[in-house]
Design a protein around this motif. Structure first.
Motif, PDB file in Angstrom:
ATOM      1  N   LEU A 251      60.338 -37.999 -33.506  1.00 33.63           N
ATOM      2  CA  LEU A 251      59.811 -36.839 -33.093  1.00 33.63           C
ATOM      3  C   LEU A 251      58.899 -37.236 -31.727  1.00 33.63           C
ATOM      4  CD1 LEU A 251      58.767 -33.962 -33.588  1.00 33.63           C
ATOM      5  CD2 LEU A 251      56.714 -34.892 -34.894  1.00 33.63           C
ATOM      6  N   LYS A 252      58.207 -38.560 -31.868  1.00 36.06           N
ATOM      7  CA  LYS A 252      57.799 -38.871 -30.585  1.00 36.06           C
ATOM      8  C   LYS A 252      58.934 -38.980 -29.399  1.00 36.06           C
ATOM      9  CE  LYS A 252      55.590 -43.103 -28.166  1.00 36.06           C
ATOM     10  NZ  LYS A 252      56.558 -43.207 -27.589  1.00 36.06           N
ATOM     11  N   GLN A 253      59.834 -39.696 -29.730  1.00 30.17           N
ATOM     12  CA  GLN A 253      60.902 -39.830 -28.726  1.00 30.17           C
ATOM     13  C   GLN A 253      61.539 -38.320 -28.192  1.00 30.17           C
ATOM     14  OE1 GLN A 253      64.492 -41.699 -30.027  1.00 30.17           O
ATOM     15  NE2 GLN A 253      65.689 -41.854 -27.834  1.00 30.17           N
ATOM     16  N   ALA A 254      61.494 -37.269 -29.023  1.00 33.01           N
ATOM     17  CA  ALA A 254      61.810 -36.021 -28.610  1.00 33.01           C
ATOM     18  C   ALA A 254      60.953 -35.366 -27.758  1.00 33.01           C
ATOM     19  CB  ALA A 254      62.407 -35.122 -29.835  1.00 33.01           C
ATOM     20  N   LEU A 255      59.671 -35.574 -28.136  1.00 31.58           N
ATOM     21  CA  LEU A 255      58.482 -34.780 -27.619  1.00 31.58           C
ATOM     22  C   LEU A 255      58.090 -35.692 -26.130  1.00 31.58           C
ATOM     23  CD1 LEU A 255      56.198 -34.256 -30.502  1.00 31.58           C
ATOM     24  CD2 LEU A 255      57.130 -32.607 -28.956  1.00 31.58           C
ATOM     25  N   ASP A 256      58.513 -36.737 -26.115  1.00 28.51           N
ATOM     26  CA  ASP A 256      58.273 -37.614 -24.778  1.00 28.51           C
ATOM     27  C   ASP A 256      58.793 -36.777 -23.416  1.00 28.51           C
ATOM     28  OD1 ASP A 256      57.330 -39.995 -23.127  1.00 28.51           O
ATOM     29  OD2 ASP A 256      59.352 -40.172 -23.017  1.00 28.51           O
ATOM     30  N   HIS A 257      60.006 -36.049 -23.716  1.00 30.64           N
ATOM     31  CA  HIS A 257      60.597 -35.256 -22.581  1.00 30.64           C
ATOM     32  C   HIS A 257      59.880 -34.169 -22.215  1.00 30.64           C
ATOM     33  CE1 HIS A 257      64.603 -37.529 -22.939  1.00 30.64           C
ATOM     34  NE2 HIS A 257      64.211 -37.528 -24.051  1.00 30.64           N
ATOM     35  N   LEU A 258      58.952 -33.533 -23.224  1.00 30.92           N
ATOM     36  CA  LEU A 258      58.099 -32.587 -23.009  1.00 30.92           C
ATOM     37  C   LEU A 258      56.658 -33.053 -22.585  1.00 30.92           C
ATOM     38  CD1 LEU A 258      57.862 -29.411 -23.739  1.00 30.92           C
ATOM     39  CD2 LEU A 258      56.561 -29.971 -25.661  1.00 30.92           C
ATOM     40  N   LEU A 259      56.287 -34.133 -22.913  1.00 31.22           N
ATOM     41  CA  LEU A 259      54.731 -34.455 -22.766  1.00 31.22           C
ATOM     42  C   LEU A 259      54.462 -35.523 -21.860  1.00 31.22           C
ATOM     43  CD1 LEU A 259      53.603 -34.625 -26.437  1.00 31.22           C
ATOM     44  CD2 LEU A 259      53.511 -32.442 -24.926  1.00 31.22           C
ATOM     45  N   ASP A 260      55.712 -36.066 -21.311  1.00 30.26           N
ATOM     46  CA  ASP A 260      55.484 -37.261 -20.225  1.00 30.26           C
ATOM     47  C   ASP A 260      54.484 -36.783 -19.289  1.00 30.26           C
ATOM     48  OD1 ASP A 260      56.519 -40.064 -19.252  1.00 30.26           O
ATOM     49  OD2 ASP A 260      56.606 -38.867 -17.721  1.00 30.26           O
ATOM     50  N   PRO A 261      53.389 -37.486 -18.779  1.00 30.62           N
ATOM     51  CA  PRO A 261      52.639 -37.119 -17.859  1.00 30.62           C
ATOM     52  C   PRO A 261      53.232 -36.951 -16.265  1.00 30.62           C
ATOM     53  CG  PRO A 261      52.144 -39.122 -18.331  1.00 30.62           C
ATOM     54  CD  PRO A 261      53.104 -38.912 -19.308  1.00 30.62           C
ATOM     55  N   GLU A 262      54.431 -37.635 -16.170  1.00 30.31           N
ATOM     56  CA  GLU A 262      55.100 -37.585 -14.879  1.00 30.31           C
ATOM     57  C   GLU A 262      56.336 -36.812 -14.678  1.00 30.31           C
ATOM     58  OE1 GLU A 262      56.231 -40.834 -11.231  1.00 30.31           O
ATOM     59  OE2 GLU A 262      55.419 -41.445 -13.379  1.00 30.31           O
ATOM     60  N   HIS A 263      57.059 -36.932 -15.764  1.00 33.76           N
ATOM     61  CA  HIS A 263      58.539 -36.204 -15.463  1.00 33.76           C
ATOM     62  C   HIS A 263      58.652 -35.544 -16.800  1.00 33.76           C
ATOM     63  CE1 HIS A 263      59.344 -39.427 -12.715  1.00 33.76           C
ATOM     64  NE2 HIS A 263      59.111 -40.417 -13.584  1.00 33.76           N
ATOM     65  N   GLY A 264      57.503 -35.159 -17.671  1.00 31.31           N
ATOM     66  CA  GLY A 264      57.795 -34.092 -18.792  1.00 31.31           C
ATOM     67  C   GLY A 264      57.941 -32.755 -18.479  1.00 31.31           C
ATOM     68  N   ALA A 265      58.383 -31.957 -19.326  1.00 33.97           N
ATOM     69  CA  ALA A 265      58.813 -30.659 -18.969  1.00 33.97           C
ATOM     70  C   ALA A 265      57.609 -29.874 -18.573  1.00 33.97           C
ATOM     71  CB  ALA A 265      59.519 -29.749 -20.172  1.00 33.97           C
ATOM     72  N   LEU A 266      56.635 -29.862 -19.446  1.00 35.06           N
ATOM     73  CA  LEU A 266      55.254 -29.467 -19.221  1.00 35.06           C
ATOM     74  C   LEU A 266      54.645 -29.683 -17.646  1.00 35.06           C
ATOM     75  CD1 LEU A 266      53.208 -29.665 -22.530  1.00 35.06           C
ATOM     76  CD2 LEU A 266      54.154 -27.847 -21.786  1.00 35.06           C
ATOM     77  N   GLU A 267      54.879 -30.951 -17.157  1.00 33.53           N
ATOM     78  CA  GLU A 267      54.382 -31.279 -15.953  1.00 33.53           C
ATOM     79  C   GLU A 267      55.325 -30.288 -14.699  1.00 33.53           C
ATOM     80  OE1 GLU A 267      52.463 -32.934 -12.539  1.00 33.53           O
ATOM     81  OE2 GLU A 267      51.876 -32.439 -14.596  1.00 33.53           O
ATOM     82  N   ARG A 268      56.419 -30.312 -15.165  1.00 34.90           N
ATOM     83  CA  ARG A 268      57.280 -29.492 -14.175  1.00 34.90           C
ATOM     84  C   ARG A 268      56.818 -28.170 -14.269  1.00 34.90           C
ATOM     85  NH1 ARG A 268      58.719 -34.206 -13.302  1.00 34.90           N
ATOM     86  NH2 ARG A 268      56.739 -33.594 -12.000  1.00 34.90           N
ATOM     87  N   ILE A 269      56.657 -27.566 -15.370  1.00 32.53           N
ATOM     88  CA  ILE A 269      56.154 -26.228 -15.483  1.00 32.53           C
ATOM     89  C   ILE A 269      54.980 -25.947 -14.985  1.00 32.53           C
ATOM     90  CG2 ILE A 269      55.349 -24.354 -16.958  1.00 32.53           C
ATOM     91  CD1 ILE A 269      57.607 -25.657 -19.021  1.00 32.53           C
ATOM     92  N   ARG A 270      53.886 -26.862 -14.970  1.00 36.52           N
ATOM     93  CA  ARG A 270      52.707 -26.735 -14.159  1.00 36.52           C
ATOM     94  C   ARG A 270      52.814 -26.913 -12.494  1.00 36.52           C
ATOM     95  NH1 ARG A 270      49.357 -29.175 -11.393  1.00 36.52           N
ATOM     96  NH2 ARG A 270      50.982 -31.113 -11.254  1.00 36.52           N
ATOM     97  N   GLU A 271      53.745 -27.760 -12.328  1.00 41.47           N
ATOM     98  CA  GLU A 271      53.975 -27.745 -10.911  1.00 41.47           C
ATOM     99  C   GLU A 271      54.606 -26.594 -10.243  1.00 41.47           C
ATOM    100  OE1 GLU A 271      56.350 -31.262 -10.180  1.00 41.47           O
ATOM    101  OE2 GLU A 271      54.517 -32.711 -10.488  1.00 41.47           O
ATOM    102  N   ALA A 272      55.552 -25.857 -11.144  1.00 38.44           N
ATOM    103  CA  ALA A 272      56.272 -24.719 -10.841  1.00 38.44           C
ATOM    104  C   ALA A 272      55.437 -23.403 -10.721  1.00 38.44           C
ATOM    105  CB  ALA A 272      57.386 -24.560 -11.569  1.00 38.44           C
ATOM    106  N   LEU A 273      54.223 -23.542 -11.490  1.00 39.62           N
ATOM    107  CA  LEU A 273      53.286 -22.564 -11.352  1.00 39.62           C
ATOM    108  C   LEU A 273      52.340 -22.567 -10.379  1.00 39.62           C
ATOM    109  CD1 LEU A 273      52.366 -22.093 -15.343  1.00 39.62           C
ATOM    110  CD2 LEU A 273      53.665 -20.364 -13.832  1.00 39.62           C
ATOM    111  N   GLU A 274      51.876 -24.080 -10.010  1.00 39.64           N
ATOM    112  CA  GLU A 274      51.270 -24.120  -8.824  1.00 39.64           C
ATOM    113  C   GLU A 274      51.820 -23.877  -7.432  1.00 39.64           C
ATOM    114  OE1 GLU A 274      48.544 -28.164  -7.168  1.00 39.64           O
ATOM    115  OE2 GLU A 274      50.632 -28.413  -8.184  1.00 39.64           O
TER     116      GLU A 274
END
Length: 424
Positions: free
Chosen positions: A296-319
């Protein structure tokens, strides 16, 4: 009004930063404007020369936890107001800070065992609320959904202060006079041939010829058909290209779905042109198929990684979207603010989850005995007795508890999730 929530491990270092000049020398007249020390003289200690004692006063309930001290016991909330609006006074910012610690449960109104907290101002249009998450009765503040409660309360505060922009009245535009667009139908016939029928003007004929259709003129009228020698794989591509050119020339085109390559979904890309959504869909399936906490951690790392994760990319896109809106139209500030608020909500979600690695690895494992719990050695200098004064509830608990009972007191479970974020 926007809140930014963080967690820290060193209270004295945090206070030194807040009462110092700041990273860019932009801290102006740092001062305490509100707080609750439960008997500790925080008003007297809130001076640059007394910061160690000041930090010890806030940390006193944390020190009483012993081995149950969390790794990041300091709760930090930075709140800033709209730069286009007048700044608030110290008393108004103090009222804002009290509402925020109340709504999050850090210090509910009237709770004698609430967490110790302070509010510091060192910059225009901003206040920093600092608290330690250990309550006076020895329990820990549960920070679940703090970030979302903060943003909701900030939105309510902004509305009460009149800081929310008023939606501009739309100005009706003169109705455009449009001519009916000619219609063309492109279909796959039962014989396998592809034909285009409908408009018979010269422009549509030229566009269809350019795409690869042959023109036929007989007693049925003008129509177009692909040569019978056209490879099967090319027919859909040619038909789609012809439809795109005709639509660009303002023709109405009814294209057979079997010939529309823009709608051709494959197993490799089930969402068609939405490649990012397809990737997140595959990630969701990977999360659902995880059999252990490590998976589960390995899968969520693609979402939560502070530098390359999907959430960070979404945050940058909204900004970037908010900034681009302002660049394209400096009057569209309300729409840009909406994207800014969305970006802050995504950042708050990251703050809730970004330090969850250890907890994810522990998912599914048996509870470890309390004597194997991680211990942390912290050196604290001697400080004034008044600064560590316990609340009546804590003092009563210390008197009533025997030494043996204290040594066998079980560790509290379910520590709140730790969050991190950018610098203050």
């Amino acid at each position: 009004m926007i809140a930014h929530l963080q967690r820290a491990s060193n209270t004295v270092g945090l206070l030194s930063y807040l009462y110092g000049p700041g990273e860019r020398g932009d801290h102006v007249s740092p001062r305490l404007i509100a707080g609750e020390g439960h008997g500790a003289p925080i008003e007297l200690l809130a001076e640059p020369g007394s910061l160690p004692d000041f930090a010890h006063a806030l940390d006193a309930p944390v020190e009483r936890l012993g081995t149950r001290v969390p790794a990041q016991p300091t709760w930090v909330c930075s709140v800033r107001s709209d730069p286009r609006q007048p700044d608030l006074s110290d008393s108004q910012w103090a009222a804002v800070a009290r509402r925020l610690v109340d709504v999050t449960g850090i210090a509910p109104d009237g709770d004698p065992d609430a967490c110790r907290w302070i509010a510091v101002r060192n910059r225009p249009r901003q206040v920093h609320v600092v608290a330690t998450i250990a309550r006076e009765d020895g329990s820990l503040h549960n920070g679940y959904r703090d970030a979302f409660r903060l943003q909701s309360e900030c939105h309510l505060l902004a509305a009460e202060l009149g800081h929310l922009p008023i939606a501009p009245q739309s100005t009706p535009r003169t109705q455009e006079t449009r001519m009916p667009s000619p219609s063309i139908t492109i279909t796959a016939e039962p014989s396998g041939s592809v034909s285009a029928k409908g408009a018979s003007d010269d422009l549509s004929a030229t566009l269809l010829k350019h795409a690869g259709f042959q023109q036929i003129d007989d007693w049925y009228g003008r129509r177009h058909r692909l040569p019978t020698t056209t490879p099967t794989d090319d027919r859909a591509a040619i038909a789609t290209h012809a439809a795109e050119m005709l639509r660009a020339a303002r023709y109405g085109v009814d294209l057979d779905p079997a010939l529309d390559t823009t709608k051709a979904f494959t197993s490799a890309n089930p969402l068609g042109p939405y490649a990012a959504g397809a990737e997140l869909l595959r990630l969701t399936e990977q999360i659902r198929s995880a059999e252990t906490g490590a998976d589960l951690k390995q899968a969520l790392d693609h979402l939560l990684d502070p530098e390359h994760g999907a959430l960070e990319r979404i945050r940058e896109a909204l900004e970037a979207a908010g900034e681009q809106i302002t660049d394209l139209d400096d009057e569209a500030f309300q729409l840009a603010d909406r994207f800014g608020f969305a970006e802050d909500f995504v950042h708050s979600a990251m703050s809730e989850l970004i330090d969850s690695d250890d907890e994810l690895l522990g998912v599914g494992r048996a509870q470890q005995p309390s004597d194997q719990a991680q211990t942390r050695s912290r050196w604290l200098p001697q400080f004034r007795g008044a600064a560590v004064a316990a609340s009546p509830a804590a003092a009563k608990a210390q008197v009533s508890a025997s030494p043996d009972s204290r040594s066998t007191q079980p560790s509290a479970a379910g520590l709140p999730p730790r969050a991190s974020g950018p610098r203050l």
